[in-house]
Design a protein around this motif. Structure first.
Motif, short mmCIF file in Angstrom:
data_model
loop_
_atom_site.label_atom_id
_atom_site.label_comp_id
_atom_site.label_asym_id
_atom_site.label_seq_id
_atom_site.Cartn_x
_atom_site.Cartn_y
_atom_site.Cartn_z
N ILE A 29 0.82 -1.20 0.00
CA ILE A 29 0.00 0.00 0.00
C ILE A 29 0.86 1.25 0.00
O ILE A 29 1.93 1.28 0.61
CB ILE A 29 -0.94 -0.04 1.22
CG1 ILE A 29 -2.06 -1.04 0.90
CG2 ILE A 29 -1.53 1.30 1.53
CD1 ILE A 29 -3.03 -1.17 2.01
N ASP A 30 0.36 2.24 -0.70
CA ASP A 30 1.03 3.54 -0.83
C ASP A 30 2.29 3.47 -1.69
O ASP A 30 3.12 4.38 -1.65
CB ASP A 30 1.39 4.13 0.54
CG ASP A 30 0.14 4.55 1.29
OD1 ASP A 30 0.17 4.60 2.53
OD2 ASP A 30 -0.87 4.83 0.62
N ARG B 108 -3.64 2.59 -3.05
CA ARG B 108 -4.06 3.22 -1.80
C ARG B 108 -4.84 2.30 -0.90
O ARG B 108 -4.79 2.42 0.32
CB ARG B 108 -4.94 4.44 -2.11
CG ARG B 108 -4.19 5.56 -2.73
CD ARG B 108 -3.10 6.10 -1.84
NE ARG B 108 -2.32 7.11 -2.51
CZ ARG B 108 -1.14 7.52 -2.09
NH1 ARG B 108 -0.59 6.99 -1.02
NH2 ARG B 108 -0.49 8.46 -2.75
N SER B 109 -5.61 1.44 -1.49
CA SER B 109 -6.45 0.61 -0.64
C SER B 109 -6.76 -0.71 -1.32
O SER B 109 -6.82 -0.78 -2.54
CB SER B 109 -7.75 1.36 -0.34
OG SER B 109 -8.52 0.62 0.59
N ILE B 110 -6.93 -1.71 -0.50
CA ILE B 110 -7.25 -3.03 -1.03
C ILE B 110 -8.36 -3.64 -0.19
O ILE B 110 -8.76 -3.09 0.82
CB ILE B 110 -6.03 -3.97 -0.98
CG1 ILE B 110 -5.53 -4.07 0.46
CG2 ILE B 110 -4.94 -3.51 -1.90
CD1 ILE B 110 -4.69 -5.28 0.71
N HIS C 156 -4.38 5.53 -7.10
CA HIS C 156 -4.40 6.98 -7.01
C HIS C 156 -3.40 7.56 -8.01
O HIS C 156 -2.34 6.98 -8.23
CB HIS C 156 -4.04 7.38 -5.58
CG HIS C 156 -4.03 8.83 -5.36
ND1 HIS C 156 -2.96 9.49 -4.78
CD2 HIS C 156 -4.94 9.79 -5.64
CE1 HIS C 156 -3.24 10.78 -4.71
NE2 HIS C 156 -4.42 10.98 -5.22
N PHE D 174 -11.70 16.43 -3.76
CA PHE D 174 -12.90 16.79 -4.50
C PHE D 174 -13.65 17.91 -3.85
O PHE D 174 -14.10 18.82 -4.49
CB PHE D 174 -13.81 15.57 -4.61
CG PHE D 174 -13.22 14.52 -5.48
CD1 PHE D 174 -13.42 14.56 -6.84
CD2 PHE D 174 -12.43 13.51 -4.95
CE1 PHE D 174 -12.88 13.60 -7.65
CE2 PHE D 174 -11.89 12.55 -5.77
CZ PHE D 174 -12.12 12.60 -7.12
N ASP E 196 4.51 12.29 0.75
CA ASP E 196 3.30 11.76 0.17
C ASP E 196 2.09 12.19 0.99
O ASP E 196 1.87 11.68 2.08
CB ASP E 196 3.39 10.22 0.13
CG ASP E 196 2.24 9.63 -0.63
OD1 ASP E 196 2.22 8.40 -0.77
OD2 ASP E 196 1.38 10.39 -1.10
N TYR F 187 -0.97 11.73 0.43
CA TYR F 187 -2.13 10.84 0.39
C TYR F 187 -1.85 9.50 1.05
O TYR F 187 -2.62 8.59 0.92
CB TYR F 187 -2.55 10.62 -1.06
CG TYR F 187 -3.06 11.88 -1.69
CD1 TYR F 187 -2.22 12.68 -2.44
CD2 TYR F 187 -4.37 12.28 -1.51
CE1 TYR F 187 -2.69 13.84 -3.01
CE2 TYR F 187 -4.84 13.44 -2.08
CZ TYR F 187 -4.01 14.22 -2.83
OH TYR F 187 -4.47 15.36 -3.41
N ALA F 188 -0.77 9.43 1.71
CA ALA F 188 -0.43 8.14 2.28
C ALA F 188 -1.37 7.80 3.42
O ALA F 188 -2.01 8.66 4.00
CB ALA F 188 1.01 8.17 2.78
N LEU G 34 -4.17 6.42 3.50
CA LEU G 34 -5.61 6.56 3.33
C LEU G 34 -6.29 5.34 3.89
O LEU G 34 -7.41 5.39 4.36
CB LEU G 34 -5.94 6.71 1.85
CG LEU G 34 -5.66 8.08 1.27
CD1 LEU G 34 -5.86 8.06 -0.22
CD2 LEU G 34 -6.55 9.11 1.91
N MET G 35 -5.58 4.27 3.82
CA MET G 35 -6.11 3.05 4.38
C MET G 35 -5.67 2.99 5.83
O MET G 35 -4.49 2.92 6.12
CB MET G 35 -5.57 1.86 3.60
CG MET G 35 -6.33 0.61 3.86
SD MET G 35 -5.86 -0.68 2.74
CE MET G 35 -6.93 -1.96 3.28
#
Lengths: 133, 763
Positions: A14-15, A33-35, A44, B319, B399, B401-402, B404-405
């Motif tokens: 991830i990332d 980003r996600s799984i 992304h 967004f 980063d 956006y890191a 996010l999960m």
């Protein structure tokens, strides 16, 4: 934290920047980003890369959510090695044009092949309809 | 009433005008929700509540921006922070950092005041996301009894968190708190309570757009939605303690610029501290405006990977444009290890970017995240050392956006994956994986023993072991039902077809069918024997795992299975002798059969193994012919050689005899020995011959006291064999797998030098 060593779990990926090959033949490059448990992916800053011969072109696509079953393979991109490639990047228009030309050439050859086979009384082997590539 | 109208109608007149409609609406309410739903005058309630609102707002304004944290802590209406804290307690039970941070704040239930009713956490709990726990706090109905309050025309001062809906879910329960006190989440009936209703719809308390001072760029919120309108600038809707707070909302452009990873300084050190690992974009906004007195804090703030709790909804930021609201109120941070933060707080400023347009759940998640960030940042500042490991790479730092999960989500996925690996018998379910890792471990152990190389840390995945539970599934039986009901389920599937095996009479079958059947029989035999073989091979492992008492039983089982296997191979003859090799030959004609024999041989007793060997040798040309396509015979060489090692000379002699078919019978007229030729021309055959010969030589040279009889036989055979060998042209000779070294010495006994040389060249 070492998630599931010895297995192919995507959590460690991830990332990171990945190259994803889809079943319809598209190549996507983006940050994973996600799984989830089905290997559905959220990419992304995704870029669709079209390769024709030695050239390639990138089409920025934004965020992709890919259903897991459509992924053929994916792999992490080494950011350091990413740049030394013999391939040459071109503009989007150019690569699309090249692709169109290539598709046309392929169609032509296919047609000739089919024709030749027909003349010899042989049938064209039908491709499996489920897999496009 | 439409939403658009509500925020604008704040006059008492409008209030009254709509009063007439109340009667009808009350009636409708009655019909819909029952008598208990509307039993009080909402107007009264409203007035009371309005009164409530005034008090805290007034008190806060008195405190001013320089207020101490402790004061705020003491404030009974410290609603927002409190509620969020409570929210955090409810939903973030696992995170120790948060628990620690949150524990110090006792969620106060002030007697009969606003907080009890308009509990934001309740609102947020209503929004049931996958991450929220289902817990509902207990609320006494008495809490809803409010003191009378004059109505408040302007609602902006109210803390929207107090406007947040109470714990009741969408449908009312008879006997629950009255509607006037606990309005159900229906659209506002009266414009008189515009913001009030507004808040219900946008229950998230922290979406205030405070005034922007002149020097800040105009907020992008030109596109004001009705939701936003109620949170008009200059409204201290939140009633947060620092009314001069600023909500710097940058334009897209600015944000983009700043996202480039510029050194970010926080406008509000407090906020930055609280926000912890907020997106740099957020900071970027702020930094563009005001320099921060805390450069030291920021790099840490920007560091991604402290950890974990980033709301997945934060991705929406791009967004929606609005930066996620930082933690709503200053009073939030005092709990726990926040002393250092206090020192960082010269200028308490809050961003309250507008998040009304966000989905309630999204908003909640955002604030959750900030909460966590705040807490993490607290611990970050407090224990720098711990976080050292997280500053792994430059790239990660940049980063935005890191993560996010969330860590929790990663754990969740990992948990699912682990669940899929649950097995009662890993050797059965995941044989190859287990074997592979066993091999690796053995290698590693061996390496360790031999060399003092660096010990490679190979973390092994420990798959969850589930105890095998004995389930006896009993299909559901219905009592009092006429006849037997068919109840089929996953565990008890219904028998759909009655497949009956009919054996056909021999006369009807044609030859081909017979042949086919015979072959099928052979295949079935092979499969059965294979199952036995796998079991036998497994016994060693089982033996190790079993208890002492069980072991003899296991051994017996194993022996029995071996016998069965042998019987299968050779064909169970009713009589004592086994005259025909037919059964065995059938098996050997099939590729899988040959492999099966190769695997079984180690388990057989020497006699049995010798028997097999003999049978093979006897029929070797036939087998060779059949094997032409498969070429699997060489796989038998190794087990055969092992067997040979234990054979006495007599057996070996007869073996040679079989192999070479010497002496030839008198009736054979052909000058050439076809049998031997075939053997010699085949790789396997030749290799086998060599092996046998070599073994014989070994025996002879080692043991001098062999019986004369055998010696003669052997000598004769050798003479004949060598003769044949000499005769056959070299080209026809196959390439053996290996040429044993003692063959020369063997031949040297029987032939003279010249012939020996010839033989040598041939071999």
């Amino acid at each position: 934290m070492n998630y599931m060593p010895g297995t192919a779990s995507l959590i460690q990926d991830i990332d990171k920047k990945h190259l994803v090959l889809l079943r319809d033949g598209r190549t996507l490059i983006g940050y994973l980003r996600s799984i989830d448990q089905f290997a559905n992916l959220v990419l992304h800053q995704t870029v669709e890369r079209i390769h024709v011969g030695k050239k390639y072109g990138d089409i920025p696509r934004g965020i992709f959510v890919v259903r897991g079953e459509n992924v053929v393979l994916l792999g992490e991109i080494d950011l350091e090695k990413e740049s030394d490639t013999p391939l040459q990047q071109v503009s989007i228009e150019e690569i699309l044009e090249e692709q169109r030309v290539e598709q046309q050439a392929k169609l032509e050859s296919e047609k000739l092949k089919a024709q030749a086979l027909k003349e010899r009384g042989l049938s064209v082997p039908r491709a499996d309809t489920l897999d496009e590539y | 009433q439409s939403l658009e109208d509500c925020p604008l109608d704040e006059d008492e007149d409008a209030f009254q005008a709509l009063g007439e409609e109340d009667e009808d609406i009350d009636q409708f309410n009655d019909d819909t929700f029952g008598a208990g739903a509307v039993d009080d005058d909402w107007q009264e309630a409203h007035e009371r509540l309005a009164e409530l609102e005034d008090k805290p707002v007034a008190s806060r304004e008195q405190d001013g921006p320089g207020g101490e944290d402790s004061d705020l802590l003491g404030e009974p209406e410290d609603t927002l922070a409190e509620r969020l804290t409570r929210l955090v307690i409810d939903s973030e039970l696992e995170d120790p950092a948060i628990m620690q941070a949150v524990q110090t704040r006792v969620p106060a239930q002030p007697g009969g005041l606003n907080s009890s009713i308009w509990d934001s956490s309740a609102v947020l709990r209503r929004i049931r996301g996958p991450l929220l726990t289902q817990e509902m706090p207990s609320v006494s109905v008495l809490d809803y009894a409010l003191p009378q309050r004059p109505p408040q025309a302007r609602e902006e001062e109210r803390d929207p968190s107090e406007r947040a809906l109470p714990r009741r879910s969408s449908s009312p329960v008879i006997g629950s708190p009255p509607v006037w006190a606990v309005p159900i989440g229906t659209p506002p009936k009266q414009a008189a309570v515009p913001n009030f209703n507004q808040q219900i719809l946008c229950p998230k308390p922290v979406h205030i757009r405070a005034t922007l001072p002149q020097r800040y760029p105009a907020p992008y919120g030109e596109r004001m939605s009705p939701n936003q309108l109620c949170n008009v600038p200059n409204s201290s809707l939140l009633g947060h303690p620092f009314p001069h707070s600023v909500s710097p909302v940058l334009t897209h452009l600015q944000r983009a610029q700043l996202l480039g990873g510029a050194q970010v300084k926080s406008l509000c050190p407090l906020c930055s501290a609280q926000a912890g690992r907020m997106s740099p974009s957020q900071f970027a906004r702020v930094s563009g405006l005001v320099g921060s007195p805390l450069p030291s804090v920021n790099p840490k703030l920007l560091q991604g990977r402290v950890g974990q709790m980033m709301s997945p909804a934060s991705g929406f930021r791009a967004f929606f444009g609005a930066p996620p609201a930082p933690p709503p109120s200053q009073p939030q941070h005092p709990p726990g290890p926040a002393s250092h933060l206090q020192s960082l707080r010269p200028q308490p400023q809050m961003f309250r970017p507008d998040t009304t347009h966000l989905h309630p759940q999204h908003r909640r998640l955002l604030h959750q995240r900030q909460q966590q960030n705040r807490n993490q940042h607290r611990s970050l500042n407090g224990s720098v050392g711990d976080r050292g490991g997280h500053r792994s790479s430059h790239q990660e730092r940049k980063d935005p956006y890191a993560n996010l999960m969330l860590q929790r989500e990663k754990d969740w996925v990992s948990k699912i994956q682990m669940m899929q690996l649950q097995s009662t018998d890993p050797y059965l379910d995941d044989y190859y994986y287990q074997n592979y890792f066993q091999k690796l471990e053995k290698l590693a152990a061996a390496e360790e023993v031999h060399g003092d190389g660096p010990k490679k840390e190979r973390t092994k995945l420990i798959t969850p072991q589930v105890a095998k539970l004995e389930h006896t599934y009993k299909p559901v039986q219905f009592e009092g039902s006429l006849g037997k009901l068919t109840v089929s389920s996953v565990n008890n599937p219904r028998k759909m077809i009655d497949a009956v095996v009919t054996s056909r009479s021999e006369d009807d079958e044609t030859k081909e069918k017979q042949v086919r059947d015979k072959r099928r029989q052979t295949l079935v035999t092979i499969e059965k024997t294979y199952s036995l073989l796998l079991d036998v091979e497994d016994y060693e492992r089982r033996y190790l795992l079993s208890l002492e008492g069980e072991r003899p039983a296991l051994m017996d089982e194993r022996k029995q299975k071996i016998c069965d296997m042998y019987d299968n191979l050779r064909g169970k003859a009713p009589g004592q002798e086994r005259p025909s090799d037919d059964h065995f030959m059938q098996i050997m004609c099939i590729r899988k059969g040959k492999r099966l024999v190769a695997r079984i041989l180690p388990f057989l007793s020497p006699e049995q193994a010798a028997d097999v060997l003999m049978a093979t040798a006897r029929n070797l040309p036939f087998l060779i012919k059949k094997d032409a396509q498969d070429e699997v015979l060489p796989c038998l060489l190794r087990p055969f050689s092992h067997v040979l090692y234990h054979l006495p000379l007599g057996t070996v002699t007869s073996l040679v005899q079989q192999l070479t078919n010497l002496p030839q019978s008198a009736t054979a007229s052909a000058p050439t020995n076809l049998h031997l030729t075939a053997v010699l021309q085949n790789k396997f055959g030749l290799s086998l011959l060599y092996l046998v010969l070599s073994r014989g030589e070994e025996l002879q040279s080692s043991d001098t006291n062999t019986e004369l009889m055998q010696d003669n036989q052997w000598t004769e055979l050798m003479l004949m064999a060598t003769r044949e060998l000499l005769r056959i042209p070299q080209a026809a000779l196959a390439k053996p797998v290996s040429t044993p070294s003692n063959l020369i010495s063997l031949f040297s006994r029987y032939v003279d030098q010249q012939k020996l040389n010839l033989l040598e060249t041939k071999l």
